[in-house]
Scaffold this motif. Sequence first.
Motif, PDB file in Angstrom:
ATOM      1  N   PHE A 130      -4.095  -2.565  -4.383  1.00 55.16           N
ATOM      2  CA  PHE A 130      -3.117  -3.281  -3.566  1.00 55.16           C
ATOM      3  C   PHE A 130      -1.795  -3.492  -4.315  1.00 55.16           C
ATOM      4  O   PHE A 130      -0.711  -3.194  -3.790  1.00 55.16           O
ATOM      5  CB  PHE A 130      -3.718  -4.631  -3.152  1.00 55.16           C
ATOM      6  CG  PHE A 130      -2.818  -5.489  -2.330  1.00 55.16           C
ATOM      7  CD1 PHE A 130      -2.720  -5.308  -0.970  1.00 55.16           C
ATOM      8  CD2 PHE A 130      -2.074  -6.507  -2.919  1.00 55.16           C
ATOM      9  CE1 PHE A 130      -1.890  -6.113  -0.193  1.00 55.16           C
ATOM     10  CE2 PHE A 130      -1.240  -7.316  -2.164  1.00 55.16           C
ATOM     11  CZ  PHE A 130      -1.146  -7.108  -0.792  1.00 55.16           C
ATOM     12  N   CYS A 133       0.314  -0.230  -5.035  1.00 52.79           N
ATOM     13  CA  CYS A 133       0.961   0.306  -3.842  1.00 52.79           C
ATOM     14  C   CYS A 133       2.198  -0.493  -3.464  1.00 52.79           C
ATOM     15  O   CYS A 133       3.254   0.069  -3.156  1.00 52.79           O
ATOM     16  CB  CYS A 133      -0.027   0.321  -2.680  1.00 52.79           C
ATOM     17  SG  CYS A 133       0.648   0.920  -1.134  1.00 52.79           S
ATOM     18  N   TYR A 141       0.934  -1.193   1.809  1.00 50.92           N
ATOM     19  CA  TYR A 141      -0.524  -1.075   1.736  1.00 50.92           C
ATOM     20  C   TYR A 141      -1.116  -1.306   3.125  1.00 50.92           C
ATOM     21  O   TYR A 141      -0.721  -2.241   3.827  1.00 50.92           O
ATOM     22  CB  TYR A 141      -1.095  -2.087   0.754  1.00 50.92           C
ATOM     23  CG  TYR A 141      -2.603  -2.063   0.648  1.00 50.92           C
ATOM     24  CD1 TYR A 141      -3.235  -1.225  -0.254  1.00 50.92           C
ATOM     25  CD2 TYR A 141      -3.388  -2.870   1.470  1.00 50.92           C
ATOM     26  CE1 TYR A 141      -4.622  -1.188  -0.351  1.00 50.92           C
ATOM     27  CE2 TYR A 141      -4.774  -2.838   1.383  1.00 50.92           C
ATOM     28  CZ  TYR A 141      -5.379  -1.998   0.472  1.00 50.92           C
ATOM     29  OH  TYR A 141      -6.747  -1.958   0.390  1.00 50.92           O
ATOM     30  N   CYS A 168      -2.020   3.880   1.017  1.00 46.55           N
ATOM     31  CA  CYS A 168      -0.685   3.552   0.534  1.00 46.55           C
ATOM     32  C   CYS A 168       0.283   4.520   1.195  1.00 46.55           C
ATOM     33  O   CYS A 168       0.300   5.711   0.872  1.00 46.55           O
ATOM     34  CB  CYS A 168      -0.638   3.665  -0.985  1.00 46.55           C
ATOM     35  SG  CYS A 168       0.891   3.029  -1.703  1.00 46.55           S
ATOM     36  N   PRO A 445      -5.796  -7.290  -0.581  1.00 41.19           N
ATOM     37  CA  PRO A 445      -6.150  -6.308   0.451  1.00 41.19           C
ATOM     38  C   PRO A 445      -6.716  -6.934   1.709  1.00 41.19           C
ATOM     39  O   PRO A 445      -6.512  -6.409   2.808  1.00 41.19           O
ATOM     40  CB  PRO A 445      -7.189  -5.430  -0.251  1.00 41.19           C
ATOM     41  CG  PRO A 445      -6.961  -5.619  -1.692  1.00 41.19           C
ATOM     42  CD  PRO A 445      -6.470  -7.014  -1.862  1.00 41.19           C
TER      43      PRO A 445
END
Length: 732
Positions: A130, A133, A141, A168, A445
């Motif tokens: 996460f 990205c 993300y 990503c 995430p």
Amino acid sequence: MNGSKSSHGSNIMNVIKILSTYPTNVFHTFQEYFFTMARSHVPVTGFFLIAIAFLSQQCPCSQGLPYDVVKKMWDSQKIPVTAVLNGEISPDCLSAALNATVNATRTALDAYGKRPAGVFVGNLAWIGHFDECNEIPDFQYCLLDFNITEPVDHLQENNVVSMQYGMCLPNKCTPEDVRNGFQMFVHSIPGFDFKDRLLIQHEPWCTAYGTQYSAGFFIAVVSLGLLFLVVVSSSIYFSCQEAQGLYARDSSVNTQTNHPDHDTSIASSDTSHLICATTSTAITISTGRPSSTRQSSARGDSKLDRVIHSFALPRNIPILLSGNTPNETISCLNGMRVISLLWVILAHTFSFIGTFSEPYNRNTGHSWFYRFMFPIISNPHSSVDSFFFFSGLLVTFLTLKQMRKTEGKIRWVWFYLHRYWRLAPPLAVTMVFYTLITPYFGEGPFAQMLSVRQNCPKYWWTNLLFINNFYPANIGNECMPWVWYLANVMQFFVISPLILIPLYFIPKVGILLLSCLLASSVLTTTILAAVFEFQAIPGLETNGRYSYWDMVYTKPYCRIQPYLIGILVGYMFHRVPKDSVKMNACVGFLGWTVMGALGGAVVSTVPTPYTGSDWPPVVNIIYLSVSRIIWTLYVAWVASVCHYGHGGWVNAVLSHNIWAPLARLGYSTYLVHPILIKLYLSSLGTPPYLSLQLMSFTYAGICLISYVCAAILLLMVEYPLRNLEKLFFPQP
């Protein structure tokens, strides 16, 4: 489990195997694969296709590849694929991918979710990285949540494997682009024969399209901030009056000491305007003794002063922390309520982590079900029955005691308003916090997935009317689904006078009515369990489109059994004095043995979906019909022997003063603890790793923070409103 289910589960794992092994060599196979897929004239960068294809293949160490090698790989993938895309990927997304730099692409590929180790033991959360990205300029993300399902038999039951996959992508790619691109990749895999059963559960969650600050957020923050200022200001005001009152008292004592002939009435008159009567009241509550040196005044007795003091922390904190309980209370219930709530939090901690995220080692969690006594965690429904019992007992015991004082006269309108005033405002404040503020908490995430509150704007009012266990029909569609319990408690409370009035005036009629309601509830549960073939196994309560959770678990006509038993026990406590019940050692030993065995059997003997054993239908029906009564009888036994002084060390533990503050925090803790579990998951950067030791630490932290937040809610909302109620509302 039976052989059929095992074979189907194996088929689903074969699908996962296809996803995780195709293609075997990504940089050699993709080029040949894409050239044979389509014939078109729309140039599309290979980044988007390669990135989606990385769903199932370990990426080589692309960070270590030379620039010219990466550039050749990048350029070689610009191939015509209109037949594949079919116009379903937006031009902005394609353009952003086409114009992405090689360094950004290389980093994005490294941040992509890839096939990790342990796929075949349950590691199905391929969430990527996460932070990496989001550090790439103009990239975002995205988390994709999808299921692989397959019908098992004619009963329409499904084997379902859930997967989470992180991508990503450029900011220009919309969640719809992500969904369409993923579907096209999966449907184009040769030999993939489960295309129609790979279902994307939700629109992908992408950070560039996350929740935006709304007007409701600012209104909620300002409102709660103003409430905080009110509490702080009233506390300062209260403390100043307290200090002035103490100073006046000391001055009076010193004057009388130095001048024996001084007229104390004059001293009292001179200082009376500095002393607040409400302050003395607070001291009386917190210390258990009145302050004889304090005197009231017009200013101290004013309605405005009392209103301000209602919010004061120096007044409310001692009440919260006090371990004193009146002699006429059922003190053992404090410990029982706290233990039951800790049980609820324990079960929610384990279940939420497995429900709202894909653990790193899911099969390890499944293996816990084979452990002795672990069903206590996997089958926590009895803890809710305990709370229903406590509610029925206390309502009956306190109401009948009040009716005895007033010769059966109760202001029934205020009886209901008092209850609503106690339950609804803390619920409303919690709902505002949960709906309008917490969606912006968390950075990870899972944060966006857990920030969704799509049902709250539609159904928040059902919580405040306490009908959320009927509407919406599906518990999963509720705003704050865990408050279905409050709806049941309020509905039980609404009908309680229909039982309490006959119990007070004509006890035989009241007991007969109570017995009929109890029998009707058991019969209703039995019929529903038999007709729809519900199972007692936790996690397998759904039969086709008929859900046990929606048809039985949350419905008052099926859950009222413990409440009715609580009413009966409360009536017994009201009629039978404490010192009038004698019990010899043999009866006590037999009672503890039998009731303990029955209670233990209810919570520990139920099979689980992973232990490989199912009960026959008739056993499922019997368990679902009478298990609540059996468990409640066990809880009633413990409460009764403790209340009548035959509980021994059990009563000494449950009645200890240490439980009193925690018991006062029970309602607020129940409201806030699921929110805190979600916030914990929102901050995770990787899939949670399941181990009993880590879960124990997590559980301890959730409990501690839940009680701290509950204390804030109680001191800012519950206690001030209770104090205001005493000022403005007549008591029932």
